[in-house]
Design a protein around this motif. Sequence first.
Motif, PDB file in Angstrom:
ATOM      1  N   SER A 115      34.841  58.256 -58.632  1.00 11.70           N
ATOM      2  CA  SER A 115      36.298  58.338 -58.504  1.00 11.70           C
ATOM      3  C   SER A 115      36.986  58.406 -59.868  1.00 11.70           C
ATOM      4  O   SER A 115      38.155  58.773 -59.948  1.00 11.70           O
ATOM      5  N   LEU A 116      36.265  58.049 -60.948  1.00  8.41           N
ATOM      6  CA  LEU A 116      36.862  58.206 -62.282  1.00  8.41           C
ATOM      7  C   LEU A 116      37.281  59.653 -62.493  1.00  8.41           C
ATOM      8  O   LEU A 116      38.183  59.960 -63.261  1.00  8.41           O
ATOM      9  N   LEU A 117      36.598  60.544 -61.785  1.00  9.52           N
ATOM     10  CA  LEU A 117      36.902  61.960 -61.908  1.00  9.52           C
ATOM     11  C   LEU A 117      38.355  62.265 -61.590  1.00  9.52           C
ATOM     12  O   LEU A 117      38.932  63.183 -62.152  1.00  9.52           O
ATOM     13  N   ALA A 118      38.962  61.486 -60.687  1.00  6.10           N
ATOM     14  CA  ALA A 118      40.364  61.725 -60.347  1.00  6.10           C
ATOM     15  C   ALA A 118      41.233  61.567 -61.591  1.00  6.10           C
ATOM     16  O   ALA A 118      42.162  62.336 -61.818  1.00  6.10           O
ATOM     17  N   PHE A 119      40.916  60.553 -62.397  1.00  8.93           N
ATOM     18  CA  PHE A 119      41.697  60.329 -63.615  1.00  8.93           C
ATOM     19  C   PHE A 119      41.386  61.398 -64.659  1.00  8.93           C
ATOM     20  O   PHE A 119      42.282  61.938 -65.300  1.00  8.93           O
ATOM     21  N   PHE A 120      40.100  61.680 -64.812  1.00  5.93           N
ATOM     22  CA  PHE A 120      39.704  62.621 -65.857  1.00  5.93           C
ATOM     23  C   PHE A 120      40.179  64.034 -65.545  1.00  5.93           C
ATOM     24  O   PHE A 120      40.512  64.797 -66.440  1.00  5.93           O
ATOM     25  N   ILE A 121      40.201  64.368 -64.263  1.00  6.25           N
ATOM     26  CA  ILE A 121      40.643  65.717 -63.914  1.00  6.25           C
ATOM     27  C   ILE A 121      42.126  65.853 -64.262  1.00  6.25           C
ATOM     28  O   ILE A 121      42.591  66.904 -64.684  1.00  6.25           O
ATOM     29  N   ALA A 122      42.866  64.750 -64.121  1.00  4.66           N
ATOM     30  CA  ALA A 122      44.291  64.779 -64.472  1.00  4.66           C
ATOM     31  C   ALA A 122      44.470  64.893 -65.980  1.00  4.66           C
ATOM     32  O   ALA A 122      45.257  65.717 -66.454  1.00  4.66           O
TER      33      ALA A 122
END
Lengths: 208, 280, 401, 199
Positions: A115-122
């Motif tokens: 779910s860290l991907l949600a932040f990194f994608i932003a």
Amino acid sequence: MRRQIPLAITFIGGVVMIIQYFIPHQISQEIYRGVLDWQMIVGGFVLVLGIGSLVTHHTEKVKRQKEGWGYSLVALLGLVMMAIAGLFFGGMASDKPFMQIFIYAQNPIQATMFSLLAFFIASAAYRAFRARSFIATLLLLAAIIVMIGRVPIGAKIWSPIRVISNWLLDYPNMVAKRAIGLGVGLGMLSTALKIILGIERSYLGGGK
Amino acid sequence: MGFFRGMLNLDRRIIFILIAGAVVVPLFIPFHLKMHPTPASQGLYNAVEKLPEGSTVIISGEYDPGTAPEIQPMMIGALKHCFRKGIKVILMGLWPQGPALEGQALQEVFKEKEFKEMNLQYGKDYVNLGYKAGGAVVIQSMGTSIPATFPTDMAGTPIEKLPLMKGIRNFNDITFVLDFSAGDPGTPAWVMFAHDRFHVPMAAGCTAVSAPMLYPYLQTKQLSGLLGGLKGAADYEWLTKSSGTGIRYMPSQSIAHLVIVIFIIIGNIAFFVVRKGEKR
Amino acid sequence: MDTRFWTKEKCKWRRKVLPLTAFIILLALWGTIRAQSPVDTLPPSPPTEVTAFDTPNDAGKNITINWKLSTDDGAGRNIVKGYDILRSESQEGKFEVVGSVVAGISTFQDDKVKNRRNYFYKVRAKDHTSSDSPTVGPVQASGQWYHKGKTVVLIFVVIFTALVIYFVESAKKGKKLYVRPIPGMDAVDEAVGRATEMGRPILYILGLSTISDVATIASLTILGRVAKKVAEFQSKLLVPCYNPIVMTVAQEVVKNAYLDAGRPDSYDESNIWFLSSSQFAYAAGVNGIMLREKTATNFYLGMFYAESLILAETGNIAGSIQIAGTDAVTQLPFFITSCDYTLIGEEFYAASAYLSREPKLLGSIKAQDWGKAGLIALIILGGFFASFHFDTFINLFTVGH
Amino acid sequence: MSTDIGVWIAAFLTLGILSFLYKDNPFYKVSESIFIGVSAAYWFVYMIYNVIEPNLLGNLQKGEWWYAVAGILGVMMLFRLIPKIGWLSRWAVAFMIGTGAGLNFIVYLQSNVMKQIRGTLAPLNSIGNIMMIVGVITGLIYFFFSAEHKGLLGGAAKVGIWFIMVSFGASFGYTVMARISLLIGRMHFLFSDWLGLLH
């Protein structure tokens, strides 16, 4: 000799696997299934090497009390505990300690890392999507349109956006993927051939 | 000028906080969003809706806790839809953790009064055959014989003792297959064997990421419908007029998308303002 | 339709007529059912034109049975519920049901037969009663030694292999080959140099796949070149591995690179170690390495999955120079947004040859280009043929299972 | 609030990983170390029960002796640990690489080349199809290596990279949805399963 035999094994292995594709006969099917199984089994064995490497890496740190050795100790403890739980306390049944650790420790960390991907994608989008050049603008516009077009609120803002976003995905997107896929296919084919024919042999160590 | 320069080098942690806020706040203050189901979602709904009462459906789960936020709402939606229509459900999975998550989905469904009162019985109205390793090979072997492929259910009960499984020999006795999968082995294997080889009609649900790869199966009608990601799950809940996490999560999803887009726009404005300033 | 019929004035009249109509319809329906039911005990007409033959292009032990649907299936009296397929080992012998399909299906594969044995088949159309087709046979099953549906693939294999061998040989003979610049690869020297100046290590990720994946081998080749540079510059190279076999091969490759550079004593095996075989544990570990070791340059070359963005964004936070390359089409957008240089798909495969400058490796790039030229020609030709509905050409490219 | 100790551990580890977003810290380092240790053992145990036991020992017991070859190859890999005969492990590696290259050669030829070409052969009767053919051809031209990208070739390559960029943008935008969903799932775990604030 130490070089020739591995090269011969690679050649034979590669050629046999290519030929079996054209032979529907049962013998060929069995070779195919056998090789897949063998690869899996060898993969199982080498995990011993992996664990060995991991353990040495961390015990070294602990022994020499290198910076962060405490965390190495935690990793080692985790490994030993989980292995003991799995090997001696009821295996992989869902109510046994092994699976309990899996469910309550490994799974949540895994899901959270994911779910860290949600932040990194932003943050990646914010930093990279600037209209610096024509190409960058294309990237930016396509991303924004699809991002908005995929959620119900997009249709509230401007209803044609759903149609445009679907069109982008179905045409230009698919087309470029196909071109990349064909390129990858050819690159991979020629590399595989070079490996099988022994032209590419750097994996045996050294270029010569 | 200073503001825009600051915006260009914005601390990424501010973005992180706003994303977290965009996701969490709508969870507490839900608002109503009208769904526009995609034709693919509609297709799956219609296919299940058309099944006659008493037919037997296989629901297969290929996902894990990591991908459960996207797939689980579909699974729950499908179970509710089938139970409402009096369809018998055979659960199974080609991923080790699939059947356990299916069990959790069942628990969720039975928490609701409507389904609790139906008094559905394990073994008669639904069964869970559990996980079998082998991917496509499992499906192939089910085409020959389901009891031989799954001699027992997930709990180890011999399959002969389950009334639902009486008279189920192979895919000829299955009306429909629903496959909810987050990767490989998954829907392509089901399409290739259950549909193409044994001619069982089917539909699928998948993560948003893998949906584009499965779209071709819709065009060729190998799949009657496809739910893609959380939006697909929300569509399905909307169509079946039931509440669930799909619809519930949609506001968070929408706001988070908006926040990212607004950030990108602000970033670009700042970029142009600063560049103009530098040119002078 | 005339909608006035349903207007208000007619409402009264409608109220009288409707029940009457309903009654008449019901009566008629009942009558039809009554009239049909004795007929219904008549069996459906049997399936016709039954053929049974050894399933082509298979491993054997499989016979395909085709038939023409009963005239009462989907048409006629439309009463067929399904078909049973019956098999016997003799013409007059006892037939047993070996499988059944639902109505509307006119093919079945019997995979419970032995090779080289005679079998006879019948197909039975089922309703409450049933009727059998005539017996067909004898038919035998056998496995084939060549799959006829795959000839196109074979032709392609032969042509492409010939191209590769031809260009590799001509390159060996000293023919000059031009290769266009590949973005990230010209930056390798600079990136290694920068790391040396800053006194920080270089991180090399071989991707998250096995040694059987060709992308991993391509990455190992590039690792060899990078390691040689690193050895020359006397820098430090970290290679945390996802797969144990890849780790052992990487150790050999790097060791030899140091040997080539004349610095075998600088090689430290403990810098190439196994981190984790779990996708996100690996990502978590690499994140830690990037921030704690403050790596100056990160290479991501090989096969990647969803973790690509976690790695590349963390590297970006750490301020490292990042060079990525992968054949994973789905992950390319993320590397493009977060890395300084990204090798797209085929560029990644070309990069190993490009870096080495070895003629025999460069030769294969030329073969790839000819392959692409051939594909372009095919697409243009196919476009024209398809426009004129010359489908034979297009169907050539449909590969059998 | 949950009374299940497992949920508390899970929540603790979840927060540990999330704290990385602020900066690297001991809380994250502990979670990371647990993860690395536990997952290594997980795969090890998993391999024993799901690969070595059924695929190797199971098949050997059934008398399928050729599976012994796989066992020998596996043991050969372990020879690396003994420097004197370490070179033998190369045989096993060569087997893996050779068969892998052969398999991939065929798989990619069929799925990446043949199927894609088949899909691109379409009549030139709609804007979509014409665009598809132009896009695929220019995209392929971008990947030409042995000629300089100048003139007509350069122009075509430029169009090719436009297509590629639009595709990357679209895929990026498309993936946002899935990633946000996962975060929602995690937040739901924290606020509902753990703290019990959501119903």
